[in-house]
Design a protein around this motif. Structure first.
Motif, PDB file in Angstrom:
ATOM      1  N   LYS A   1      11.211  16.323  19.827  1.00 56.66           N
ATOM      2  CA  LYS A   1      11.747  15.129  20.232  1.00 56.66           C
ATOM      3  C   LYS A   1      12.909  14.709  19.230  1.00 56.66           C
ATOM      4  O   LYS A   1      13.842  14.068  19.609  1.00 56.66           O
ATOM      5  N   PHE A   2      12.480  14.952  17.961  1.00 59.08           N
ATOM      6  CA  PHE A   2      13.446  14.497  16.786  1.00 59.08           C
ATOM      7  C   PHE A   2      14.820  15.121  16.886  1.00 59.08           C
ATOM      8  O   PHE A   2      15.716  14.281  16.861  1.00 59.08           O
TER       9      PHE A   2
ATOM     10  N   SER B   1      18.323  13.476  17.955  1.00 58.09           N
ATOM     11  CA  SER B   1      19.189  13.605  16.729  1.00 58.09           C
ATOM     12  C   SER B   1      20.776  14.103  17.533  1.00 58.09           C
ATOM     13  O   SER B   1      21.726  13.569  17.119  1.00 58.09           O
ATOM     14  N   SER B   2      20.376  15.039  18.190  1.00 56.80           N
ATOM     15  CA  SER B   2      21.620  15.708  19.146  1.00 56.80           C
ATOM     16  C   SER B   2      22.393  14.954  19.861  1.00 56.80           C
ATOM     17  O   SER B   2      23.730  14.796  19.911  1.00 56.80           O
TER      18      SER B   2
ATOM     19  N   LEU C   1      22.367  11.582  19.582  1.00 59.62           N
ATOM     20  CA  LEU C   1      23.073  10.387  18.834  1.00 59.62           C
ATOM     21  C   LEU C   1      24.086  11.063  18.411  1.00 59.62           C
ATOM     22  O   LEU C   1      25.166  10.114  18.211  1.00 59.62           O
ATOM     23  N   GLU C   2      24.178  12.256  18.011  1.00 55.95           N
ATOM     24  CA  GLU C   2      25.386  12.708  17.105  1.00 55.95           C
ATOM     25  C   GLU C   2      26.674  12.849  18.069  1.00 55.95           C
ATOM     26  O   GLU C   2      27.594  12.515  18.246  1.00 55.95           O
ATOM     27  N   GLU C   3      26.115  13.182  19.543  1.00 58.08           N
ATOM     28  CA  GLU C   3      26.996  13.250  20.717  1.00 58.08           C
ATOM     29  C   GLU C   3      27.735  11.978  20.876  1.00 58.08           C
ATOM     30  O   GLU C   3      29.020  11.928  21.185  1.00 58.08           O
ATOM     31  N   ILE C   4      27.020  10.999  20.914  1.00 57.98           N
ATOM     32  CA  ILE C   4      27.616   9.746  21.484  1.00 57.98           C
ATOM     33  C   ILE C   4      28.189   8.933  20.025  1.00 57.98           C
ATOM     34  O   ILE C   4      28.616   7.661  20.189  1.00 57.98           O
ATOM     35  N   LYS C   5      27.948   9.639  18.906  1.00 53.00           N
ATOM     36  CA  LYS C   5      28.714   9.307  17.649  1.00 53.00           C
ATOM     37  C   LYS C   5      28.221   7.818  17.253  1.00 53.00           C
ATOM     38  O   LYS C   5      29.088   7.069  16.759  1.00 53.00           O
ATOM     39  N   LEU C   6      26.885   7.743  17.190  1.00 56.62           N
ATOM     40  CA  LEU C   6      26.233   6.575  16.800  1.00 56.62           C
ATOM     41  C   LEU C   6      26.182   6.380  15.320  1.00 56.62           C
ATOM     42  O   LEU C   6      25.939   7.440  14.564  1.00 56.62           O
ATOM     43  N   GLU C   7      26.572   5.025  14.923  1.00 59.23           N
ATOM     44  CA  GLU C   7      26.650   5.073  13.379  1.00 59.23           C
ATOM     45  C   GLU C   7      25.267   5.477  12.594  1.00 59.23           C
ATOM     46  O   GLU C   7      24.176   5.286  13.454  1.00 59.23           O
TER      47      GLU C   7
ATOM     48  N   LEU D   1      16.592   4.731  14.880  1.00 59.55           N
ATOM     49  CA  LEU D   1      16.185   5.078  16.125  1.00 59.55           C
ATOM     50  C   LEU D   1      15.226   6.528  15.871  1.00 59.55           C
ATOM     51  O   LEU D   1      14.167   6.829  16.490  1.00 59.55           O
ATOM     52  N   LEU D   2      15.882   7.509  14.890  1.00 56.81           N
ATOM     53  CA  LEU D   2      15.058   8.750  14.785  1.00 56.81           C
ATOM     54  C   LEU D   2      13.712   8.280  13.886  1.00 56.81           C
ATOM     55  O   LEU D   2      12.836   9.007  14.076  1.00 56.81           O
ATOM     56  N   LYS D   3      13.643   7.210  13.305  1.00 53.23           N
ATOM     57  CA  LYS D   3      12.352   6.797  12.276  1.00 53.23           C
ATOM     58  C   LYS D   3      11.496   6.446  13.323  1.00 53.23           C
ATOM     59  O   LYS D   3      10.151   6.766  13.204  1.00 53.23           O
ATOM     60  N   VAL D   4      11.977   5.699  14.194  1.00 53.17           N
ATOM     61  CA  VAL D   4      11.073   5.214  15.487  1.00 53.17           C
ATOM     62  C   VAL D   4      10.505   6.200  16.192  1.00 53.17           C
ATOM     63  O   VAL D   4       9.080   6.448  16.275  1.00 53.17           O
TER      64      VAL D   4
END
Lengths: 183, 180
Positions: free
Chosen positions: B57-58, B62-63, B65-71, B78-81
């Motif tokens: 899930k992590f 992660s991939s 969020l990288e894709e959408i280029k989130l800060e 979000l990953l911590k959640v």
């Protein structure tokens, strides 16, 4: 006993004088007198010997009879007393019964009054409760009716305001709201 | 059901991060577009599936969020959640985060119900009036409802200022009923 000894010679004489009837020594007159004499002696002897026991028996019987008579008298008296006592008691009982009846009647009357009073109180209570319930229901119905009237009045008022209100009225109402907000 | 305290802790942390931005409201909207996307049915089922490992899930998140280029800071949040197994928190996060953020920024949200559409000028007048009343910056949300007949209704946090004609009629009705 002394008397017995006294008459003994006399009896001996009679026995000797008339002991034999068969003889013809004595004339028929003398014999007759002798027989009479013998009878008299016999009767005397009988009297002499039987007098005391018969007298005693009669005396005893008499005293017994007297005693019984006395007892009977006593019993009669006793019975009369008991009868009187019973009569008194009967009279007393009669009075007592009358008293009891009177008291019972009084108690019954009091109880009757009490029961009637209680029944009256209960009836009053029930009547009051019923009146109260009727009043409550009436008030509730009145209130319900008034509420319905108020509801109807407000609905009608809303409809009237909605149909009568103009754009300028709406603007004015909003301006009023705004001024209240600022004020 | 997730605990309110847990949701509030995450909301407060997120609001704190967003409040440091130049345009916090814009960032808030962007973050919650992403959150809404994550809460979409397919994604939601994936993240709540107990047979899928936490690491999978992590990695997937992660991939994405990288894709959408989130800060990084928001991606980390979000990953911590997900790492803490608190994916459900995202469902309830928007409202408290907004509240914390607005409190932090000194903004108050006012819901104004009016019987007809307001002109821009009137809206501005209202904003000024509410700002004066609250002493805070006002974010006005206008809703048109003809049923209120006239006047207006404003809701500012827990405070309600009701000056509508409909409410006045209701008050008269209540007064009448109360007097009976």
């Amino acid at each position: 006993m002394k008397k017995g000894f006294k008459i003994f010679p006399f009896l001996l004489f009679c026995a000797v004088s008339f002991g034999s009837e068969g003889g013809s020594f004595w004339s028929p007159t003398v014999l007759f007198i002798g027989h009479v004499f013998n009878v008299i002696v016999f009767v005397y002897v009988l009297y002499y010997f039987l007098k005391s026991p018969v007298k005693e028996v009669i005396k005893t019987k008499r005293s017994e009879l007297l005693k019984k008579l006395k007892e009977a008298d006593e019993k009669e008296k006793e019975s009369a007393e008991r009868l009187k006592e019973i009569e008194d008691r009967m009279n007393g009982l009669k009075n007592e019964i009358e008293d009891i009846l009177k008291r019972t009647e009084q108690i019954a009357l009091k109880e009757k009054e009490k029961i009637l009073q209680k029944a009256k109180e209960e009836a009053d209570k029930i009547k009051k409760l019923a009146e109260l319930e009727v009043e409550n229901k009436l008030n509730a119905a009145k209130l319900e009716l008034k509420r319905y009237m108020a509801e109807l009045a407000s609905q009608r008022a809303e409809e009237m305001v909605k149909s009568a209100i103009t754009e300028s009225d709406i603007d004015k109402s909003m301006e009023k709201y705004f001024s209240e907000l600022e004020g | 059901m997730i605990e309110k305290g847990v949701v509030n802790r995450y909301a407060k942390a997120l609001a704190e991060i967003i409040s440091r931005e130049k345009d916090p409201e814009k960032v808030f909207d962007r973050i919650f577009v992403i959150v809404d996307a994550l809460l979409h049915e397919t994604s939601y089922r994936f993240f709540l599936n107990p047979s899928i490992s936490k690491q999978d899930k992590f990695d997937r998140l992660s991939s994405f969020l990288e894709e959408i280029k989130l800060e990084d800071k928001y991606a980390s949040f979000l990953l911590k959640v997900v790492k803490n197994n608190r994916f459900r928190v995202l469902q309830y996060l928007k409202k408290p985060t907004k509240e914390y953020l607005y409190r932090k920024l000194g903004i108050v949200e006012v819901d104004l119900t009016v019987p007809k559409k307001l002109t821009t000028e009137t809206e501005k007048k209202f904003v000024k009036a509410f700002e004066k009343k609250s002493g805070k910056k006002v974010k006005l949300k206008v809703k048109v409802d003809k049923d209120i007949i006239g006047g207006a209704i404003a809701r500012m946090g827990s405070l309600v200022i009701d000056g509508s004609i409909k409410t006045n009629i209701l008050k008269i009705k209540e007064k009448l009923t109360g007097e009976l």
